[in-house]
Design a protein around this motif. Structure first.
Motif, PDB file in Angstrom:
ATOM      1  N   UNK A   1      -7.443  33.164   8.962  1.00  0.00           N
ATOM      2  CA  UNK A   1      -8.038  34.083   9.934  1.00  0.00           C
ATOM      3  C   UNK A   1      -9.407  34.570   9.465  1.00  0.00           C
ATOM      4  N   UNK A   2      -9.514  34.835   8.169  1.00  0.00           N
ATOM      5  CA  UNK A   2     -10.800  35.280   7.616  1.00  0.00           C
ATOM      6  C   UNK A   2     -11.850  34.182   7.732  1.00  0.00           C
ATOM      7  N   UNK A   3     -11.436  32.949   7.458  1.00  0.00           N
ATOM      8  CA  UNK A   3     -12.373  31.827   7.573  1.00  0.00           C
ATOM      9  C   UNK A   3     -12.833  31.651   9.013  1.00  0.00           C
ATOM     10  N   UNK A   4     -11.918  31.884   9.954  1.00  0.00           N
ATOM     11  CA  UNK A   4     -12.270  31.751  11.364  1.00  0.00           C
ATOM     12  C   UNK A   4     -13.308  32.797  11.768  1.00  0.00           C
ATOM     13  N   UNK A   5     -13.194  34.012  11.207  1.00  0.00           N
ATOM     14  CA  UNK A   5     -14.182  35.046  11.498  1.00  0.00           C
ATOM     15  C   UNK A   5     -15.566  34.664  10.997  1.00  0.00           C
ATOM     16  N   UNK A   6     -15.609  33.873   9.944  1.00  0.00           N
ATOM     17  CA  UNK A   6     -16.884  33.441   9.383  1.00  0.00           C
ATOM     18  C   UNK A   6     -17.347  32.111   9.975  1.00  0.00           C
ATOM     19  N   UNK A   7     -16.708  31.709  11.087  1.00  0.00           N
ATOM     20  CA  UNK A   7     -17.153  30.504  11.776  1.00  0.00           C
ATOM     21  C   UNK A   7     -16.616  29.210  11.229  1.00  0.00           C
ATOM     22  N   UNK A   8     -15.658  29.276  10.309  1.00  0.00           N
ATOM     23  CA  UNK A   8     -15.087  28.050   9.741  1.00  0.00           C
ATOM     24  C   UNK A   8     -13.798  27.708  10.473  1.00  0.00           C
ATOM     25  N   UNK A   9     -13.795  26.599  11.172  1.00  0.00           N
ATOM     26  CA  UNK A   9     -12.625  26.182  11.927  1.00  0.00           C
ATOM     27  C   UNK A   9     -11.590  25.536  11.006  1.00  0.00           C
ATOM     28  N   UNK A  10     -10.308  25.804  11.316  1.00  0.00           N
ATOM     29  CA  UNK A  10      -9.247  25.151  10.562  1.00  0.00           C
ATOM     30  C   UNK A  10      -9.212  23.670  10.912  1.00  0.00           C
ATOM     31  N   UNK A  11      -8.810  22.859   9.956  1.00  0.00           N
ATOM     32  CA  UNK A  11      -8.734  21.427  10.174  1.00  0.00           C
ATOM     33  C   UNK A  11      -7.550  21.100  11.066  1.00  0.00           C
ATOM     34  N   UNK A  12      -7.822  20.376  12.157  1.00  0.00           N
ATOM     35  CA  UNK A  12      -6.778  19.957  13.077  1.00  0.00           C
ATOM     36  C   UNK A  12      -6.701  18.437  13.076  1.00  0.00           C
ATOM     37  N   UNK A  13      -5.506  17.914  13.272  1.00  0.00           N
ATOM     38  CA  UNK A  13      -5.320  16.482  13.440  1.00  0.00           C
ATOM     39  C   UNK A  13      -4.935  16.219  14.888  1.00  0.00           C
ATOM     40  N   UNK A  14      -5.505  15.161  15.459  1.00  0.00           N
ATOM     41  CA  UNK A  14      -5.239  14.842  16.851  1.00  0.00           C
ATOM     42  C   UNK A  14      -3.989  13.987  16.965  1.00  0.00           C
ATOM     43  N   UNK A  15      -3.040  14.463  17.733  1.00  0.00           N
ATOM     44  CA  UNK A  15      -1.813  13.713  17.988  1.00  0.00           C
ATOM     45  C   UNK A  15      -1.963  12.858  19.235  1.00  0.00           C
ATOM     46  N   UNK A  16      -2.460  13.466  20.310  1.00  0.00           N
ATOM     47  CA  UNK A  16      -2.670  12.772  21.576  1.00  0.00           C
ATOM     48  C   UNK A  16      -3.928  13.332  22.230  1.00  0.00           C
ATOM     49  N   UNK A  17      -4.451  12.618  23.189  1.00  0.00           N
ATOM     50  CA  UNK A  17      -5.611  13.115  23.929  1.00  0.00           C
ATOM     51  C   UNK A  17      -5.188  14.268  24.827  1.00  0.00           C
ATOM     52  N   UNK A  18      -6.124  15.133  25.213  1.00  0.00           N
ATOM     53  CA  UNK A  18      -5.768  16.266  26.088  1.00  0.00           C
ATOM     54  C   UNK A  18      -5.136  15.836  27.408  1.00  0.00           C
ATOM     55  N   UNK A  19      -5.648  14.756  28.000  1.00  0.00           N
ATOM     56  CA  UNK A  19      -5.098  14.299  29.279  1.00  0.00           C
ATOM     57  C   UNK A  19      -3.670  13.806  29.101  1.00  0.00           C
ATOM     58  N   UNK A  20      -3.437  12.986  28.069  1.00  0.00           N
ATOM     59  CA  UNK A  20      -2.092  12.468  27.818  1.00  0.00           C
ATOM     60  C   UNK A  20      -1.120  13.611  27.530  1.00  0.00           C
ATOM     61  N   UNK A  21      -1.590  14.593  26.774  1.00  0.00           N
ATOM     62  CA  UNK A  21      -0.735  15.739  26.446  1.00  0.00           C
ATOM     63  C   UNK A  21      -0.378  16.522  27.695  1.00  0.00           C
TER      64      UNK A  21
END
Length: 737
Positions: free
Chosen positions: A503-523
């Motif tokens: 949460x602190x990193x997010x306040x400083x503009x650092x996004x958490x690392x996400x992995x893509x499982x499926x595309x938004x449309x498919x999801x």
């Protein structure tokens, strides 16, 4: 003569009275002199002691640092506590954590000048000494709270002049080093309350089942009284002595103006606890895991929400009691907006040995049944191979030697993929997996951190569509957070420090690392189908998206769902992987899932809307390549479509069936033409020609070959193992939902 005698008598009485007054005057002067001398001596002695002890080391605080390890929830509330190395319940506590009325009564009863003396109350010493001289015995003590802390730090309880001197010296030195608040906190932490309970927080939890922040007047008075004689006054062993001591504290509190008489009268009517309560044991599996991972830490902060955890533990315990013996359940609830685990229920009862409650089924590898079907279709949507309104054939099919079957042993002809997923049909799912590739599905799972386990280290096969792979409940929940988040999987965490750092990193503009499982449309396509899945009886549909699953042999029942904020995964089954006839995700796990969402909160956060690029059209409006699914590698099975072949539906092939002595086994078949003939190891057994069921009495453990033949001579065979209860784990494809 009489007058002379009378005068002499009066004179003698007058002289006697005069002499008595003289003696009393002398006695008063002597006593005053003694008192003055003693007071001067006390002051001089105190001054000398102060000068001496200022050069001495303070008492060793090591004993106060040996505290119980505690596991706290996201708000700092106690989930689990562990005894110290010497078996004591000694929980951390500060002055601000305790009811102020308790502190006021403690001062009134034990040390009313605590905040004005320097560790030794000279006035109390002088009073106690005077009473000792005048009465020839001890009438009142002069021990301050600080002196009691010194005694508790020493761990010695002898009553001698040397011991008292050590306490005096130690008290002066302790207050030279610490503030009054710190000294009081030491007392609150170390005071004995009977048995292995030390400290006011441990005592409040043990005797009242609550934290000491809000105590009734009677409870506060009892906690003041117990440390004076903790073993004799233990309420669980001598409630009468505890009550008398408590009432004495209440009377003193009235005399000192801490409470009024009416309050004391009401407090006297309060019952005294007669037994010790168990300390909180919420989230026991994950709590023990954290302590094992870092045994040195005295405090562990988790992202668990205590209220949600308690509600879901109660739910798991209640529902499995209704489902049957030896069954357990696990529930994992996640705030997928942050990845924080808010509830981790590892079993139906941690201390329930009949259900193997000590085993954490959240982390156990099991067959996920049909819960993976949404991701198969999602890959097809992503690759442009299908759309929810694409038509697909649900007819008999074979891939080499593998011929998947539907859970209901029926075939539904031409259906849409939307219908195939919402009804959890098996054959369409296997067809779609054959097109996208089981290796790609397993690779996508590994990419987002879900480690798949295959039987005998084999490669991914089409059996994955029906549960032929091992995954943990946490893995399955992780995958479904990807559906809930529009295709991105966030790393799950149960540690508060990790969540705060993110949460602190997010306040400083650092996004958490996400992995893509499926595309938004498919999801979105997948979620749009799952939100309309048929709900359990008496449940409302459309409030969240969900999917059920049943593993091969009725070993595991699953239900996983999500709304716009929470993802909840439920598993039900036997920890030893034994088969449970009739155990399905829809009947056993789905009701728990719906109840879990209700207990988290009645209001549901809606799912995200359709993303750009999503086609919301009917089947006739689809582009020609998407109107009908193009099958590859499948061989259509010839035969009458409306007459399913005979199949042994229970027990399943290659299953292990637990049998008790003298218990009969129900054999069930579906399809085929009556009458049916049943055979065990090639020998026919008696059966009713009008039904597809038969009761058979096994004659022992071991492998058995069961066969059934219908009126047209079609045969189905299974091999099962009859065994006594034991632990086992098999990951095989299901026939199920």
């Amino acid at each position: 003569m009489n007058d002379a005698a009378s005068n002499a008598s009066h004179e003698q009485r007058g002289i006697g009275a005069f002499l008595r007054r003289c003696r009393h005057a002398v006695t008063r002067r002597k006593l005053a002199m003694v008192s003055a001398v003693f007071g001067a001596f006390s002051l001089c002695a105190t001054a000398a002691i102060v000068f001496t002890v200022s050069r001495m080391p303070p008492p060793d605080l090591a004993a106060a640092e040996k505290l119980s390890t505690v596991v706290l929830d996201r708000n700092g509330q106690l989930l689990r506590a562990f005894t110290t190395s010497d078996g004591r319940w000694r929980l951390p506590v500060e002055v601000a954590d305790v009811d102020q009325r308790y502190l006021a009564m403690l001062m009134a009863f034990e040390d009313k000048r605590f905040y004005s003396h320097g560790g030794v109350d000279v006035r109390s010493v002088a009073r106690a000494s005077w009473q000792l001289i005048t009465h020839g015995r001890i009438v009142s003590g002069a021990s301050t709270l600080t002196m009691q802390v010194v005694r508790l730090l020493e761990g010695r309880y002898e009553r001698s002049g040397n011991a008292k001197l050590r306490q005096v010296v130690g008290a002066l030195r302790l207050e030279h080093k610490l503030t009054k608040t710190e000294v009081l906190a030491l007392y609150l932490r170390l005071a004995p309350f009977g048995g292995n309970i030390e400290g006011v927080r441990a005592a409040s939890l043990a005797y009242f089942g609550k934290e000491p922040q809000r105590l009734s007047i009677g409870q506060a008075a009892l906690l003041v009284a117990l440390p004076q004689s903790p073993e004799w006054r233990r309420p669980d062993r001598n409630p009468k002595a505890a009550r008398i001591a408590r009432n004495r504290v209440l009377q003193r509190a009235v005399e000192e103006g801490v409470i009024n008489q009416a309050e004391a009268d009401r407090a006297i009517l309060e019952p005294v606890p007669t037994h010790r309560r168990a300390f909180p044991q919420l989230a026991p599996h994950i709590a023990e895991s954290e302590v094992r991972a870092d045994p040195i830490a005295a405090e562990h902060r988790l992202t668990i929400d205590r209220n949600i955890q308690r509600a879901l533990e109660t739910l798991a315990r209640e529902q499995t009691a209704l489902l049957g013996q030896k069954l357990s359940a696990a529930i994992l609830a996640i705030d997928h907006t942050s990845g924080e685990i808010v509830a981790h229920v590892g079993s139906a009862g941690y201390l329930d040995g009949t259900r193997a409650g000590a085993i954490d089924m959240v982390t156990a590898v099991r067959s996920p049944g049909s819960t993976l079907k949404p991701f198969i279709y999602g890959l097809a949507f992503e690759a442009g191979l299908a759309h929810p309104e694409t038509l697909i054939e649900d007819r008999p099919v074979r891939f080499g030697s593998y011929a998947p079957k539907n859970f209901d042993e029926d075939f539904h002809g031409t259906v849409t993929i939307r219908h195939a997923l919402s009804q959890s049909l098996n054959i369409p799912a296997v067809k779609v997996l054959a097109a996208v590739g089981p290796g790609k599905l397993a690779g996508r799972f590994r990419k987002v951190g879900a480690e798949t386990v295959f039987p005998d280290a084999t490669q991914p096969t089409l059996a994955m569509a029906l549960g032929g792979v091992g995954l943990t409940l946490r893995d399955v929940a992780t995958l479904y957070t990807g559906l809930a988040r529009g295709g991105d999987v966030i790393q799950l965490t149960h540690r508060r420090a990790d969540a705060e750092a993110a949460a602190k990193a997010l306040l400083h503009g650092k996004q958490r690392k996400h992995e893509t499982l499926l595309s938004p449309v498919a999801t979105w396509y997948v979620s749009d189908i799952l939100k309309d899945a048929p709900p359990p009886l008496n449940a409302r549909a459309g409030r969240f998206a969900y999917k059920t699953g049943t593993s091969y042999g009725y070993r595991d029942a699953w239900a996983v769902g999500y709304d716009g904020k929470y993802t909840i995964a439920v598993w039900v089954g036997r920890p030893d992987a034994a088969s449970t006839p009739g155990l399905t995700g829809r009947l056993a796990a789905a009701p728990i899932l719906f109840d879990a969402f209700a207990r988290i909160g009645e209001k549901r956060v809606p799912l995200a809307g359709a993303p750009a690029g999503a086609l919301r059209v009917s089947g006739s409006e689809l582009p020609p390549p998407l109107k009908r699914f193009r099958e590859g590698g499948a061989e259509t099975v010839q035969g009458p479509f409306l007459e399913p072949r005979v199949v042994i539906s229970y027990p399943p092939d290659r299953s292990e069936v637990e049998t008790e002595s003298e218990d009969a086994l129900l054999l069930k078949a579906s399809g085929g033409v009556l009458p049916l003939t049943w055979l065990v190891n090639g020998a026919p057994i008696e059966s009713d020609p009008r039904t597809r069921e038969v009761i058979w009495q096994p004659d022992g453990d071991g492998f058995v070959r069961l066969s059934v033949v219908d009126a047209k001579g079609r045969v189905d065979r299974v091999t099962v193992r009859l065994k006594s209860p034991e632990m086992a784990a098999v990951f095989l494809p299901d026939h199920g939902e």
